[in-house]
Design a protein around this motif. Structure first.
Motif, PDB file in Angstrom:
ATOM      1  N   LYS A  64      37.895 -80.421   4.707  1.00  0.00           N
ATOM      2  CA  LYS A  64      37.612 -80.028   3.318  1.00  0.00           C
ATOM      3  C   LYS A  64      36.119 -79.774   3.133  1.00  0.00           C
ATOM      4  CE  LYS A  64      41.299 -82.354   0.738  1.00  0.00           C
ATOM      5  NZ  LYS A  64      41.570 -83.443  -0.234  1.00  0.00           N
ATOM      6  N   LEU A  65      35.299 -80.671   3.684  1.00  0.00           N
ATOM      7  CA  LEU A  65      33.843 -80.484   3.585  1.00  0.00           C
ATOM      8  C   LEU A  65      33.415 -79.193   4.272  1.00  0.00           C
ATOM      9  CD1 LEU A  65      32.532 -84.106   4.285  1.00  0.00           C
ATOM     10  CD2 LEU A  65      32.431 -82.845   2.125  1.00  0.00           C
ATOM     11  N   LYS A  66      33.978 -78.945   5.449  1.00  0.00           N
ATOM     12  CA  LYS A  66      33.636 -77.712   6.168  1.00  0.00           C
ATOM     13  C   LYS A  66      34.084 -76.485   5.382  1.00  0.00           C
ATOM     14  CE  LYS A  66      33.646 -79.623  10.831  1.00  0.00           C
ATOM     15  NZ  LYS A  66      34.287 -79.646  12.141  1.00  0.00           N
ATOM     16  N   ASN A  68      34.428 -76.252   2.133  1.00  0.00           N
ATOM     17  CA  ASN A  68      33.501 -76.086   1.004  1.00  0.00           C
ATOM     18  C   ASN A  68      32.215 -75.416   1.471  1.00  0.00           C
ATOM     19  OD1 ASN A  68      35.248 -77.213  -0.867  1.00  0.00           O
ATOM     20  ND2 ASN A  68      34.399 -79.263  -0.662  1.00  0.00           N
ATOM     21  N   ASN A  69      31.719 -75.838   2.632  1.00  0.00           N
ATOM     22  CA  ASN A  69      30.506 -75.214   3.177  1.00  0.00           C
ATOM     23  C   ASN A  69      30.751 -73.746   3.503  1.00  0.00           C
ATOM     24  OD1 ASN A  69      28.997 -77.561   2.996  1.00  0.00           O
ATOM     25  ND2 ASN A  69      29.410 -78.184   5.094  1.00  0.00           N
ATOM     26  N   GLU A  71      32.926 -71.779   2.071  1.00  0.00           N
ATOM     27  CA  GLU A  71      33.021 -71.043   0.801  1.00  0.00           C
ATOM     28  C   GLU A  71      31.637 -70.803   0.213  1.00  0.00           C
ATOM     29  OE1 GLU A  71      35.693 -73.446  -1.521  1.00  0.00           O
ATOM     30  OE2 GLU A  71      37.466 -72.646  -0.501  1.00  0.00           O
ATOM     31  N   GLU A  72      30.792 -71.835   0.230  1.00  0.00           N
ATOM     32  CA  GLU A  72      29.428 -71.677  -0.295  1.00  0.00           C
ATOM     33  C   GLU A  72      28.656 -70.645   0.522  1.00  0.00           C
ATOM     34  OE1 GLU A  72      27.682 -75.574  -0.296  1.00  0.00           O
ATOM     35  OE2 GLU A  72      29.070 -76.319  -1.815  1.00  0.00           O
TER      36      GLU A  72
END
Length: 134
Positions: A64-66, A68-69, A71-72
């Motif tokens: 999930k963190l990856k 989000n990164n 997507e950003e």
């Protein structure tokens, strides 16, 4: 418990490859786990043991963190692409303007060259006339 970080362990501290097994205890019946095959031979605290469902939760959280990164970074990249496209458009317009100016200058230079040729022709003719008359 010798787990070596988040996610699915692949190697124990002792160097052995971690294997997946199924619990046979009453408390955790049929629950999957990852462990070192040598964990039963020696003291258990040193060898890897981790429940598979906990590994999966950690892996999902990390993914999930990856995501989000990603997507950003994708949004940032799209903004950069848009800025580049805008810059390309501006440069194309400036190039067209420069081409028009250069064409105009070339035309003017050609006209000046013709004028100079005509002047030189006239000067040469006048010199011949002067030489023949005097």
């Amino acid at each position: 418990m010798g787990d070596q970080g988040r996610g699915f362990p692949t190697r124990c501290r002792c160097g052995e490859a971690v294997r997946m097994g199924t619990s046979r205890t009453a408390k955790n019946s049929r629950r999957l786990f990852h462990s070192c095959p040598r964990g039963y031979e020696e003291s258990r605290w040193y060898h890897t043991f981790k429940w598979t469902d906990e590994c999966m939760v950690e892996k999902i959280e990390d993914m999930k963190l990856k995501m989000n990164n990603v997507e950003e970074n994708s949004i940032t990249l799209q903004k950069s692409v848009n800025a580049c496209e805008s810059e390309v458009g501006t440069l194309q317009m400036e190039t067209r303007v420069c081409e028009v100016v250069i064409e105009k200058e070339i035309t003017e230079c050609k006209m000046e060259l013709r004028s100079l040729k005509n002047m030189i022709g006239c000067v040469v003719m006048m010199m011949f006339i002067y030489m023949f008359l005097f």
